[in-house]
Design a protein around this motif. Sequence first.
Motif, PDB file in Angstrom:
ATOM      1  N   GLU A 150       0.836  -1.208   0.000  1.00 56.10           N
ATOM      2  CA  GLU A 150       0.000   0.000   0.000  1.00 56.10           C
ATOM      3  C   GLU A 150       0.870   1.257   0.000  1.00 56.10           C
ATOM      4  OE1 GLU A 150      -2.853   2.433   3.116  1.00 56.10           O
ATOM      5  OE2 GLU A 150      -2.421   0.319   3.497  1.00 56.10           O
ATOM      6  N   ASN A 151       1.871   1.306   0.869  1.00 53.11           N
ATOM      7  CA  ASN A 151       2.763   2.469   0.939  1.00 53.11           C
ATOM      8  C   ASN A 151       3.488   2.684  -0.386  1.00 53.11           C
ATOM      9  OD1 ASN A 151       2.061   2.934   3.613  1.00 53.11           O
ATOM     10  ND2 ASN A 151       3.776   1.761   4.436  1.00 53.11           N
ATOM     11  N   TRP A 152       3.909   1.593  -1.002  1.00 47.20           N
ATOM     12  CA  TRP A 152       4.617   1.683  -2.286  1.00 47.20           C
ATOM     13  C   TRP A 152       3.712   2.285  -3.354  1.00 47.20           C
ATOM     14  CZ3 TRP A 152       4.184  -0.238  -7.251  1.00 47.20           C
ATOM     15  CH2 TRP A 152       5.337  -0.212  -8.045  1.00 47.20           C
ATOM     16  N   LEU A 153       2.460   1.851  -3.388  1.00 46.31           N
ATOM     17  CA  LEU A 153       1.506   2.366  -4.376  1.00 46.31           C
ATOM     18  C   LEU A 153       1.171   3.834  -4.120  1.00 46.31           C
ATOM     19  CD1 LEU A 153      -0.857  -0.746  -4.455  1.00 46.31           C
ATOM     20  CD2 LEU A 153       0.624   0.020  -6.329  1.00 46.31           C
ATOM     21  N   VAL A 154       1.021   4.198  -2.851  1.00 46.99           N
ATOM     22  CA  VAL A 154       0.713   5.589  -2.501  1.00 46.99           C
ATOM     23  C   VAL A 154       1.868   6.499  -2.872  1.00 46.99           C
ATOM     24  CG1 VAL A 154       0.323   7.170  -0.559  1.00 46.99           C
ATOM     25  CG2 VAL A 154      -0.928   5.001  -0.677  1.00 46.99           C
ATOM     26  N   GLU A 155       3.073   6.073  -2.584  1.00 49.00           N
ATOM     27  CA  GLU A 155       4.246   6.893  -2.897  1.00 49.00           C
ATOM     28  C   GLU A 155       4.359   7.171  -4.385  1.00 49.00           C
ATOM     29  OE1 GLU A 155       7.503   4.709  -1.313  1.00 49.00           O
ATOM     30  OE2 GLU A 155       6.961   5.103   0.788  1.00 49.00           O
ATOM     31  N   ARG A 156       3.918   6.241  -5.207  1.00 48.55           N
ATOM     32  CA  ARG A 156       4.012   6.388  -6.651  1.00 48.55           C
ATOM     33  C   ARG A 156       2.724   6.901  -7.267  1.00 48.55           C
ATOM     34  NH1 ARG A 156       7.356   3.380  -4.476  1.00 48.55           N
ATOM     35  NH2 ARG A 156       9.458   2.967  -5.313  1.00 48.55           N
ATOM     36  N   ARG A 157       1.778   7.257  -6.411  1.00 50.05           N
ATOM     37  CA  ARG A 157       0.506   7.846  -6.860  1.00 50.05           C
ATOM     38  C   ARG A 157      -0.183   6.974  -7.916  1.00 50.05           C
ATOM     39  NH1 ARG A 157      -1.628  11.663  -3.665  1.00 50.05           N
ATOM     40  NH2 ARG A 157      -2.700  12.561  -5.475  1.00 50.05           N
ATOM     41  N   VAL A 158      -0.148   5.682  -7.695  1.00 48.81           N
ATOM     42  CA  VAL A 158      -0.845   4.772  -8.608  1.00 48.81           C
ATOM     43  C   VAL A 158      -2.346   4.981  -8.447  1.00 48.81           C
ATOM     44  CG1 VAL A 158      -1.276   2.362  -9.221  1.00 48.81           C
ATOM     45  CG2 VAL A 158       1.024   3.095  -8.512  1.00 48.81           C
ATOM     46  N   HIS A 159      -3.026   5.185  -9.547  1.00 43.80           N
ATOM     47  CA  HIS A 159      -4.462   5.479  -9.479  1.00 43.80           C
ATOM     48  C   HIS A 159      -5.227   4.240  -8.991  1.00 43.80           C
ATOM     49  CE1 HIS A 159      -8.476   6.844 -10.551  1.00 43.80           C
ATOM     50  NE2 HIS A 159      -7.961   8.063 -10.742  1.00 43.80           N
ATOM     51  N   PRO A 160      -6.195   4.423  -8.075  1.00 40.24           N
ATOM     52  CA  PRO A 160      -6.970   3.273  -7.571  1.00 40.24           C
ATOM     53  C   PRO A 160      -7.654   2.468  -8.665  1.00 40.24           C
ATOM     54  CG  PRO A 160      -7.367   5.205  -6.209  1.00 40.24           C
ATOM     55  CD  PRO A 160      -6.561   5.674  -7.390  1.00 40.24           C
ATOM     56  N   ASP A 161      -8.075   3.115  -9.739  1.00 36.76           N
ATOM     57  CA  ASP A 161      -8.740   2.388 -10.820  1.00 36.76           C
ATOM     58  C   ASP A 161      -7.783   1.397 -11.489  1.00 36.76           C
ATOM     59  OD1 ASP A 161     -10.973   3.837 -10.256  1.00 36.76           O
ATOM     60  OD2 ASP A 161     -10.954   5.035 -12.094  1.00 36.76           O
ATOM     61  N   ILE A 162      -6.508   1.739 -11.539  1.00 36.78           N
ATOM     62  CA  ILE A 162      -5.518   0.813 -12.104  1.00 36.78           C
ATOM     63  C   ILE A 162      -5.408  -0.424 -11.214  1.00 36.78           C
ATOM     64  CG2 ILE A 162      -3.093   0.507 -12.713  1.00 36.78           C
ATOM     65  CD1 ILE A 162      -4.631   2.374 -14.571  1.00 36.78           C
ATOM     66  N   ILE A 163      -5.460  -0.199  -9.907  1.00 34.38           N
ATOM     67  CA  ILE A 163      -5.398  -1.331  -8.966  1.00 34.38           C
ATOM     68  C   ILE A 163      -6.646  -2.197  -9.121  1.00 34.38           C
ATOM     69  CG2 ILE A 163      -5.191  -1.981  -6.539  1.00 34.38           C
ATOM     70  CD1 ILE A 163      -3.921   0.802  -6.049  1.00 34.38           C
ATOM     71  N   THR A 164      -7.795  -1.561  -9.261  1.00 36.82           N
ATOM     72  CA  THR A 164      -9.044  -2.306  -9.473  1.00 36.82           C
ATOM     73  C   THR A 164      -8.944  -3.167 -10.728  1.00 36.82           C
ATOM     74  OG1 THR A 164     -10.350  -0.562  -8.406  1.00 36.82           O
ATOM     75  CG2 THR A 164     -11.529  -2.083  -9.833  1.00 36.82           C
ATOM     76  N   LEU A 165      -8.425  -2.574 -11.801  1.00 36.94           N
ATOM     77  CA  LEU A 165      -8.288  -3.317 -13.057  1.00 36.94           C
ATOM     78  C   LEU A 165      -7.303  -4.473 -12.924  1.00 36.94           C
ATOM     79  CD1 LEU A 165      -8.285  -0.450 -15.707  1.00 36.94           C
ATOM     80  CD2 LEU A 165     -10.023  -2.228 -15.408  1.00 36.94           C
ATOM     81  N   SER A 166      -6.290  -4.299 -12.081  1.00 37.86           N
ATOM     82  CA  SER A 166      -5.343  -5.404 -11.881  1.00 37.86           C
ATOM     83  C   SER A 166      -6.043  -6.602 -11.239  1.00 37.86           C
ATOM     84  CB  SER A 166      -4.154  -4.941 -11.031  1.00 37.86           C
ATOM     85  OG  SER A 166      -4.530  -4.750  -9.675  1.00 37.86           O
TER      86      SER A 166
END
Length: 206
Positions: A24-40
Amino acid sequence: MATKSYRGIYAIKPWWQRRLTTLENWLVERRVHPDIITLSGVVCAGLMGAALAFSARWPFLLLAVAPFAIGRLAANALDGLVARRTGMTRPLGEVFHECCDRFADTLVFVGLALNSGVFAPLAWGTLVLVLLNSYLGIVTKAAGGKRQYGGLLAKADRMIYMAAFSPFPLFFGPSAWNWLLLAFIPATIVTIVQRYWWAYCDLKQG
């Protein structure tokens, strides 16, 4: 009238989310969009469905079922966590998440239906019940109540049980999936009844 719903494996969600803190911290630091995570999560479900479909011919694909199931559950937990941490929560995001969840469920059970060792009507029937179960959970919130996640066989329960069961077809053949589906059907019907009752009690209080 107060009600307390049985939440199944969903009850361990806080514990599960804590296990994902580093990612979670890694994704937040890189500002990965939540929709991309949903699609994953949808991609994991699609790959899981493909593994299920072709495992009758290539049994070694069963080894991929559990990792893809866990990947889907991780994505389902992380998209909301990251959205809140980055301030990207929005109503449309919830709609996108729910739509993708239903698409992911479909991919998994279509994969089972296409497995040559599976009695296809069992898989299609399970899928219909799963979608009805999910719809009931969503429509309760739309009617002004709480989103219903719990029950005897919610999404997380299905994924965990399928992951745990996946080695059995290696020893008993692809038709072993029929045993799991035969258990899923009555368990999902019970979950639908549970969710309807909880929704009734919740909305009656309002």
